[in-house]
Design a protein around this motif. Structure first.
Motif, PDB file in Angstrom:
ATOM      1  N   LEU A  32       0.852  -1.187   0.000  1.00  0.00           N
ATOM      2  CA  LEU A  32       0.000   0.000   0.000  1.00  0.00           C
ATOM      3  C   LEU A  32       0.890   1.240   0.000  1.00  0.00           C
ATOM      4  N   GLU A  66      -5.334  -0.572  -7.233  1.00  0.00           N
ATOM      5  CA  GLU A  66      -6.536   0.116  -6.758  1.00  0.00           C
ATOM      6  C   GLU A  66      -6.162   1.483  -6.200  1.00  0.00           C
ATOM      7  N   TRP A 105      -7.198   4.244  -3.609  1.00  0.00           N
ATOM      8  CA  TRP A 105      -8.021   4.357  -2.415  1.00  0.00           C
ATOM      9  C   TRP A 105      -8.131   5.825  -1.998  1.00  0.00           C
ATOM     10  N   LEU A 149      -8.969   4.120   3.077  1.00  0.00           N
ATOM     11  CA  LEU A 149      -7.715   3.927   3.801  1.00  0.00           C
ATOM     12  C   LEU A 149      -7.974   3.790   5.298  1.00  0.00           C
ATOM     13  N   CYS A 194      -6.868   0.387   6.860  1.00  0.00           N
ATOM     14  CA  CYS A 194      -5.588   0.593   7.554  1.00  0.00           C
ATOM     15  C   CYS A 194      -5.705   1.761   8.525  1.00  0.00           C
ATOM     16  N   TYR A 254      -3.164   0.721  -3.778  1.00  0.00           N
ATOM     17  CA  TYR A 254      -3.013  -0.641  -3.252  1.00  0.00           C
ATOM     18  C   TYR A 254      -2.682  -1.604  -4.387  1.00  0.00           C
ATOM     19  N   SER A 255      -1.607  -2.352  -4.189  1.00  0.00           N
ATOM     20  CA  SER A 255      -1.171  -3.353  -5.164  1.00  0.00           C
ATOM     21  C   SER A 255      -1.297  -4.737  -4.538  1.00  0.00           C
ATOM     22  N   PRO A 256      -2.422  -5.419  -4.759  1.00  0.00           N
ATOM     23  CA  PRO A 256      -2.663  -6.685  -4.057  1.00  0.00           C
ATOM     24  C   PRO A 256      -1.791  -7.841  -4.533  1.00  0.00           C
ATOM     25  N   PRO A 274      -0.540  -5.359   5.073  1.00  0.00           N
ATOM     26  CA  PRO A 274       0.280  -5.129   3.883  1.00  0.00           C
ATOM     27  C   PRO A 274       1.539  -4.336   4.249  1.00  0.00           C
ATOM     28  N   LEU A 320       3.465  -1.065   4.064  1.00  0.00           N
ATOM     29  CA  LEU A 320       3.134   0.348   3.840  1.00  0.00           C
ATOM     30  C   LEU A 320       4.386   1.058   3.331  1.00  0.00           C
TER      31      LEU A 320
END
Length: 363
Positions: free
Chosen positions: A93, A120, A122, A127, A131, A144-146, A245, A247
């Motif tokens: 993220l 994504e 956000w 957020l 988070c 966000y990169s899942p 995730p 950060l």
């Protein structure tokens, strides 16, 4: 075909394992130290592939190759070795400030979608929901990169070594390469254990690559860049314990490593004219304060340890250096990965694998 790999950081170990899958090869890895020292031992293992701004050409292709390969490589190695490799699949993220160009990130998200990947955008409400540990008024959005990952570089390297050994690779630790002697069609390695006459040499020695290539009058100048990081511990995980995730923001990573522990880093420190890089405590303090600014709960954390390592950065050429040494068809370079050694290790191994096959076919 007899191959010697010089260097057993993550690059040398990944190459050794990949080549061990070709049963006709006889592979030896030499390193003056145990595996996963130097830059590998200091790395945070953050795999910024999909979230990187590389969108085409070799730079993107290598990132894509590595991100894809890690999904199969980690379980493959765990099955062979019985080792557990810490592998965070909860993504990365990136925290954005008002100075960031959000439209550029939206364009990147669209490109990644067309390439079959996810990014994504956000807003601050999302957020806060996912988070809540991020509490900074200057953070105006996030990406966000899942499908990006984080792993433990040392654990991975040790697993690669063990799996390669299982497949027949010989490792010689505590052995120094004293020199490379030129022959007509091959090169002999002078080592502290005697002379070796391989068919092919792979130089994956990081900062040690400079002196080795200089002996063949084709010096690849690899310069050190220091990175410092720290490990901290909290009584409980930041935010939602079920969603941890990595950060990242302002070039600072907050990396969850389990049980309320986090790695925070890293500085980027260049050498002075005499090549010395004494760790700058002020720069490490700045990294730590930026992490606290993003996640104020970190202010209560106990600092467990700090460490530093030297990254191998090629001088006057892009990183990494993956090619034949000019004028030497059987000396291959896999070095100078700078800040992307862990990320690009599988793609580097794949590239060397292709070069070895090409050399073997010409024999």
């Amino acid at each position: 075909m007899d191959i010697v790999i010089i260097g057993c950081g993550i690059i040398g170990a990944a190459i050794a394992y990949e080549l061990s899958l070709i049963k006709s090869l006889k592979i030896t890895v030499i390193d003056r130290q145990p595996p996963a020292q130097e830059s590998t031992g200091a790395a945070l293992g953050v795999l910024m592939g999909v979230i990187s701004h590389k969108i085409k050409g070799q730079a993107w292709q290598r990132r894509q190759t590595s991100i894809q390969r890690y999904e199969t490589l980690i379980p493959e190695l765990e099955a062979i070795t019985g080792r557990k490799i810490p592998f965070n699949r909860q993504g990365i993220l990136k925290l954005l400030g008002a100075e960031e160009n959000l439209s550029e990130w939206e364009k990147l998200a669209a490109i990644r979608h067309s390439q079959g990947w996810k990014l994504e955008i956000w807003d601050t409400a999302k957020l806060r929901t996912f988070c809540p540990q991020v509490n900074n008024p200057e953070v105006t959005a996030a990406v966000y990169s899942p499908q990006d990952r984080q792993l433990n570089p040392r654990s991975l390297t040790l697993a690669l070594v063990e799996a390669a050994q299982y497949n027949g690779v010989r490792f010689k630790f505590g052995v120094d390469v004293l020199g490379i002697e030129q022959g007509n069609n091959s090169h002999a390695l002078a080592t502290t254990e005697g002379k070796i006459n391989p068919d092919c040499i792979v130089v994956a020695a990081g900062l040690g690559s400079t002196s080795l290539t200089a002996q063949l009058n084709q010096m690849v100048n690899i310069r050190p860049v220091l990175g410092q990081a720290l490990q901290v511990r909290l009584e409980r995980p930041l935010g939602n314990p079920e969603f941890q995730p990595v950060l990242t923001g302002n070039d600072v990573h907050i990396v969850p490593v389990g049980n309320g522990n986090y790695w925070v880093g890293a500085t980027v420190e260049f050498p002075s004219h005499d090549e010395q890089i004494p760790p700058n405590q002020e720069l490490l303090d700045q990294v730590w304060q930026q992490a606290i600014a993003f996640c104020p709960d970190l202010a209560t954390a106990e600092i467990i340890r700090t460490w530093s390592g030297l990254r191998p950065r090629p001088e006057n050429r892009p990183a990494p250096v993956i090619n034949q040494l000019p004028g030497f068809s059987n000396v291959l370079l896999a070095t100078g990965h700078y800040r992307n050694g862990v990320l690009l290790a599988p793609a580097t191994a794949d590239a060397i694998h292709e070069m070895i096959i090409s050399i073997d076919n010409k024999k």
